[in-house]
Write a protein that holds these residues in place. Structure first.
Motif, mmCIF file in Angstrom:
data_model
loop_
_atom_site.group_PDB
_atom_site.id
_atom_site.type_symbol
_atom_site.label_atom_id
_atom_site.label_comp_id
_atom_site.label_asym_id
_atom_site.label_seq_id
_atom_site.Cartn_x
_atom_site.Cartn_y
_atom_site.Cartn_z
ATOM 1 N N VAL A 68 0.889 -1.126 0.028
ATOM 2 C CA VAL A 68 -0.126 0.063 0.026
ATOM 3 C C VAL A 68 0.872 1.238 -0.120
ATOM 4 N N ARG A 110 2.409 1.999 -3.492
ATOM 5 C CA ARG A 110 1.258 2.261 -4.414
ATOM 6 C C ARG A 110 0.895 3.916 -4.099
ATOM 7 N N HIS A 111 1.146 4.331 -2.863
ATOM 8 C CA HIS A 111 0.466 5.530 -2.645
ATOM 9 C C HIS A 111 1.713 6.419 -3.013
ATOM 10 N N THR A 112 2.995 6.176 -2.684
ATOM 11 C CA THR A 112 4.102 6.770 -2.736
ATOM 12 C C THR A 112 4.808 7.035 -3.939
ATOM 13 N N GLU A 120 8.104 6.298 5.092
ATOM 14 C CA GLU A 120 6.582 5.765 5.265
ATOM 15 C C GLU A 120 6.786 4.526 5.747
#
Length: 376
Positions: free
Chosen positions: A276, A279-281, A317
């Motif tokens: 996750v 994908r977000h970064t 993150e």
């Protein structure tokens, strides 16, 4: 007005927007040459395709020469010269496939030569009916383009086919006055030139989607090793000269302690959360993969500064993932155009090897670090 009625009115609008989005995605889909080339190579089918394409093209190239002896074939000095030239160029194009697998640009030139040769042969016929029916051969070129290239290339071939068909149909109608024959022949040409290429294009598009979905890790939904290799090969070959190609390896530090202390379900939860974060970064077109275990790999085309910032953001993150895991990162960047190197089967392997070595240096230095390497 009730909420239900409002939703019913909104549904057609949503469907229309969804359909419009599907059409736009279909129109904008990229050239398929690279992924289909890799697909055939991995299955040992390139030689069969080369020989089949050579044989088919060589037979078509022989047709203008054979028709020189027919009363319905070319019957003037100029049209005979056109037929011979058409045959010679078609034969020359066929030899390309006999020698080796072509590049994308060579494949495009091959298709352009074939399309123009067919047009020249059809227009050179003394009998316009034969010329019109010869336009059915454009469907073969369109089918090839549907397998290997983009929708826009198919439409250019279709435009040439329709222009050639219109000219020969006008000649046929003017000479024979037979409207029914002209319309029937023209409909046959149009049906084949639309039905064959677009039917193949739909099939290949579905195949590509299914292959991409099958090359995914079932736990994280990221690409698996095979899917990553295919995607990065496309990324490398499609990359314009002078643009960076980055491969980043990351390995979770002391991941075994999570499994030993909290159980494998907790370990799986960590892996899903790391996916996750990736994908977000990472940028939307980055290639994301779980190689296996706690190893992940990323490929993108960011510039050096932006790439370094993204990897540093990833490092920060991942620390927020449950159970306080950290990761060691190794990156490999290619900035100069490697020329034919990127077509080499081990090109992707070499990028991963360099990034992997950098990642292990970060791990030996204590983990939760980033080491960069540049590959000339």
């Amino acid at each position: 007005m009730s909420d239900r009625h409002t939703e019913e009115l909104a549904d057609p609008a949503r469907r229309a927007r969804g359909m419009g989005g599907s059409v736009r995605r279909w129109w904008r889909q990229s050239d398929q040459f690279d992924w289909f080339t890799v697909y055939l190579r991995d299955r040992g089918l390139q030689r069969q395709w080369r020989l089949a394409t050579f044989g088919f093209t060589a037979v078509l190239a022989a047709l203008p020469i054979v028709l020189l002896g027919s009363p319905v074939g070319p019957d003037h000095t100029l049209t005979r010269a056109v037929a011979v030239t058409s045959a010679a160029t078609g034969a020359g194009a066929s030899v390309l496939w006999l020698r080796r697998w072509p590049t994308r640009n060579q494949s495009m030139i091959f298709n352009a030569v074939c399309s123009l040769s067919i047009a020249a042969m059809c227009l050179a016929m003394s009998n316009p009916y034969n010329g019109l029916m010869g336009c059915t051969l454009f469907a073969a070129v369109g089918g090839f383009l549907a397998y290997f290239h983009a929708l826009s290339h198919m439409l250019v071939n279709l435009l040439v086919a329709m222009l050639c068909s219109a000219i020969t149909a006008a000649r046929l109608l003017g000479e024979s006055g037979d409207v029914s024959l002209t319309v029937a022949a023209l409909l046959t040409v149009v049906a084949l030139n639309v039905g064959v290429p677009f039917g193949i294009e739909s099939l290949v598009h579905t195949l590509r989607t299914d292959l991409r979905n099958s090359d995914r890790d079932p736990l994280t939904g990221l690409l698996d090793r095979r899917g990553f290799y295919h995607a990065v090969h496309e990324l490398a070959v499609n990359r314009p000269d002078g643009i960076c190609l980055n491969v980043t390896m990351l390995d979770l530090d002391d991941f075994k302690k999570v499994n030993d202390t909290h159980g494998h379900a907790a370990g799986d939860d960590v892996l899903v959360n790391v996916a996750v974060v990736l994908r977000h970064t990472c940028r939307a077109d980055a290639v994301l993969c779980r190689l296996g275990g706690e190893e992940f790999v990323i490929a993108d085309t960011d510039g050096p500064a932006k790439h370094a910032a993204t990897v540093e953001r990833l490092r920060r993150e991942i620390v927020t993932v449950p159970f306080g895991v950290t990761a060691s990162f190794g990156t490999c960047t290619v900035t100069a155009d490697p020329g034919s190197a990127r077509d080499h089967p081990r090109f992707v392997d070499r990028l991963i090897e360099v990034a992997d070595a950098a990642m292990y240096r970060a791990k030996r230095a204590g983990g939760d670090q980033i080491h960069h390497r540049h590959l000339d």
